[in-house]
Scaffold this motif. Structure first.
Motif, mmCIF file in Angstrom:
data_model
loop_
_atom_site.group_PDB
_atom_site.id
_atom_site.type_symbol
_atom_site.label_atom_id
_atom_site.label_comp_id
_atom_site.label_asym_id
_atom_site.label_seq_id
_atom_site.Cartn_x
_atom_site.Cartn_y
_atom_site.Cartn_z
ATOM 1 N N UNK A 83 0.840 -1.210 0.000
ATOM 2 C CA UNK A 83 0.000 0.000 0.000
ATOM 3 C C UNK A 83 0.871 1.256 0.000
ATOM 4 N N UNK A 84 1.954 1.205 0.786
ATOM 5 C CA UNK A 84 2.866 2.360 0.828
ATOM 6 C C UNK A 84 3.566 2.525 -0.533
ATOM 7 N N UNK A 90 -3.970 7.365 2.922
ATOM 8 C CA UNK A 90 -3.286 8.417 3.678
ATOM 9 C C UNK A 90 -2.582 7.780 4.856
ATOM 10 N N UNK A 91 -1.351 8.188 5.060
ATOM 11 C CA UNK A 91 -0.556 7.568 6.104
ATOM 12 C C UNK A 91 -0.062 8.617 7.080
ATOM 13 N N UNK A 442 -0.182 4.435 10.975
ATOM 14 C CA UNK A 442 -1.624 4.549 10.723
ATOM 15 C C UNK A 442 -1.832 4.796 9.243
ATOM 16 N N UNK A 443 -2.692 4.002 8.632
ATOM 17 C CA UNK A 443 -3.034 4.222 7.234
ATOM 18 C C UNK A 443 -4.534 4.074 7.049
ATOM 19 N N UNK A 454 -0.788 13.929 9.234
ATOM 20 C CA UNK A 454 0.533 13.314 9.456
ATOM 21 C C UNK A 454 0.715 12.798 10.882
ATOM 22 N N UNK A 455 0.050 13.459 11.831
ATOM 23 C CA UNK A 455 0.152 13.008 13.219
ATOM 24 C C UNK A 455 -1.240 13.088 13.827
ATOM 25 N N UNK A 456 -1.767 11.926 14.152
ATOM 26 C CA UNK A 456 -3.161 11.820 14.584
ATOM 27 C C UNK A 456 -3.222 11.440 16.050
ATOM 28 N N UNK A 457 -4.160 12.048 16.757
ATOM 29 C CA UNK A 457 -4.443 11.611 18.126
ATOM 30 C C UNK A 457 -5.418 10.436 18.033
#
Ligand SMILES: [Zn+2]
Length: 476
Positions: A83-84, A90-91, A442-443, A454-457
């Motif tokens: 996938x990457x 979205x990752x 995370x994707x 880009x940075x998720x809680x």
């Protein structure tokens, strides 16, 4: 000339203790509050289905080595890394802290996704003040969606429970099973007969009988699962008394291979049933024993369970291609033990390849304190193909008899010592044997994935799923 920026006072140990600054920064009670919910930016109601896939306790080394093993052994990439490579979805990284610790347990981590609140470790959708937060599966059901839980642990374990139950402590698996009956999730597949059968529950309740009364098909083996009618919408499948076996042990046992479906097979059966719901569904799929293998420093258990999880991901991706209105979320709830290939030469690859000779996990070695060093050498040869030195065998014999301890006390258990001895042959070392504070991969793919930053809680994923599916946030 550069303009001086206002600077923060230096962080000294004294300041830190006085203000608790780091704690509030990391745990979200102070400066670090989530300013924008990821879910607010997604197209409302654009996702009919959600498949939330969790490889439990997956450090980055686990993801890397499973991919490298597949590449070396089968000349293909893992579905995750593909996938990457294909730049699909979205990752980002995710902060998975719980309310009371930067190192989360699986319950608090799944709860953050499942209800949008951080809770203390070990709590399941109940806040420290006793507030019961409605988890996402009952919310989905109230909105007319199908609901599913698929796991390689007991179905009542922390990660599935985080999407579906409310109990003060994750250990209350018997209560969680009762809530499943009451809440009537459509698909429940994994291990954990101990919480459902009258001869196994302390209170003698026949939950399986009660599920059957509610028109569930009940399966204990692959054969029984295959025999469930195609149009069957509600299935309770329990393929082990406790957790499902590790994939490496399953693959190497004719009876387990025959009777226990793989995680990919369970995922496939779940999707077949859930896709019959015209309002769509929300399902969680957990590769739960990746975490257990990491705790045990068991490299065979770890890599082959990660690969089994990746095959389940492959099933989900195929479904998503045929049903593009499906949001896939792919992640882990925390790192664990941070394993990695530690080698700077070609021997590293050769030694890593020794995994292909493994026929069982640490448990399959069947070690005990009565065995001699030569017994231990024989057991290793049979199960792993490794030739232990007499020094290592003797060290392990002494560990089994409590006559030896390692300097890092956390790593003193027999399984951790076995892991270290195997590392002498595979070059795969372990930093510890517990959860880590690392931010995690995370994707997301499909409608709603545009909400991934880009940075998720961790709590943002609840908002994202609610917005993307358009389900109600509260039970009315
Ligand atoms: Zn764990």
């Amino acid at each position: 000339m550069k303009k001086n920026r206002p600077s923060l006072p230096p962080v000294t140990r004294r300041n830190f203790l006085k203000t608790g600054a780091l704690t509030s920064l990391l745990l979200g009670s102070g400066a670090y509050t989530h300013s924008a919910s990821a879910g607010e930016r997604v197209a409302e109601g654009s996702a009919k289905n959600v498949i939330f896939l969790v490889s439990d306790g997956m450090s980055i080394g686990t993801l890397s080595m499973a991919d490298q093993y597949l590449l070396w052994r089968e000349g293909k990439r893992s579905n995750w890394m593909q996938l990457y490579l294909d730049e699909r979805g979205r990752r980002g990284l995710m902060d998975v802290a719980s309310l009371d610790s930067i190192v989360t347990d699986s319950a608090a981590s799944a709860v953050a996704w499942g209800c949008g609140h951080r809770v203390n470790n070990n709590s399941v959708n109940i806040g420290p003040d006793g507030t019961h937060h409605p988890p996402i599966l009952p919310l989905a059901r109230a909105s007319g969606k199908g609901t599913g839980l698929v796991t390689s642990t007991t179905v009542t374990h922390a990660t599935p429970a985080g999407f579906s139950a409310n109990v003060p402590n994750r250990g209350q698996e018997a209560d969680i099973a009762e809530q499943y009956l009451e809440r009537e999730f459509d698909i429940i597949l994994g291990g954990g007969r101990n919480q459902f059968y009258p001869d196994r529950r302390n209170d003698g309740q026949d939950l399986v009988g009660k599920f059957a009364e509610k028109e569930y098909a009940v399966a204990r083996t692959r054969e029984e699962l295959d025999a469930t009618p195609l149009r069957q919408r509600k299935i309770l499948g329990l393929f082990s008394n406790g957790h499902l076996p590790y994939e490496l042990d399953r693959m190497n046992s004719d009876s387990l291979k025959r009777d226990v479906p793989s995680l990919a097979e369970l995922t496939s059966r779940a999707l077949r049933a859930l896709s019959r719901n015209e309002n769509g569904f929300i399902m969680q799929v957990e590769g739960g024993r990746v975490d257990h293998a990491a705790h045990a420093n068991d490299i065979g258990g770890l890599i082959f369970d990660q690969i089994a999880f990746d095959e389940a991901l492959g099933v989900a991706l195929e479904f998503q291609e045929a049903n593009p209105e499906t949001l896939i979320i792919l992640t882990t709830d925390h790192g664990n033990a941070n394993p990695g290939l530690n080698s700077g030469n070609n021997n590293g690859e050769r030694n890593f390849g020794r995994l292909s000779e493994f026929k069982g996990t640490h448990g399959a070695l069947g070690l005990n304190a009565e065995q001699s060093s030569s017994d231990i050498i024989e057991r290793f040869r049979e199960v792993t193909g490794l030739d232990l030195s007499s020094g290592d065998a003797d060290l392990l014999r002494r560990r089994l008899n409590n006559e030896y301890r390692v300097p890092y006390s956390r790593m003193n258990g027999t399984s951790a010592v076995i892991g270290q001895i195997i590392a002498n042959h595979t070059d795969i070392g372990w930093v510890g044997n517990a959860h880590t504070s690392d931010y995690v991969e995370l994707l997301a793919l499909g409608p709603g994935s545009e909400g991934i930053k880009p940075f998720t809680r961790n709590t943002d994923l609840f908002d994202l799923m609610v917005s993307a599916t358009g389900i109600k946030r509260e039970l009315v």
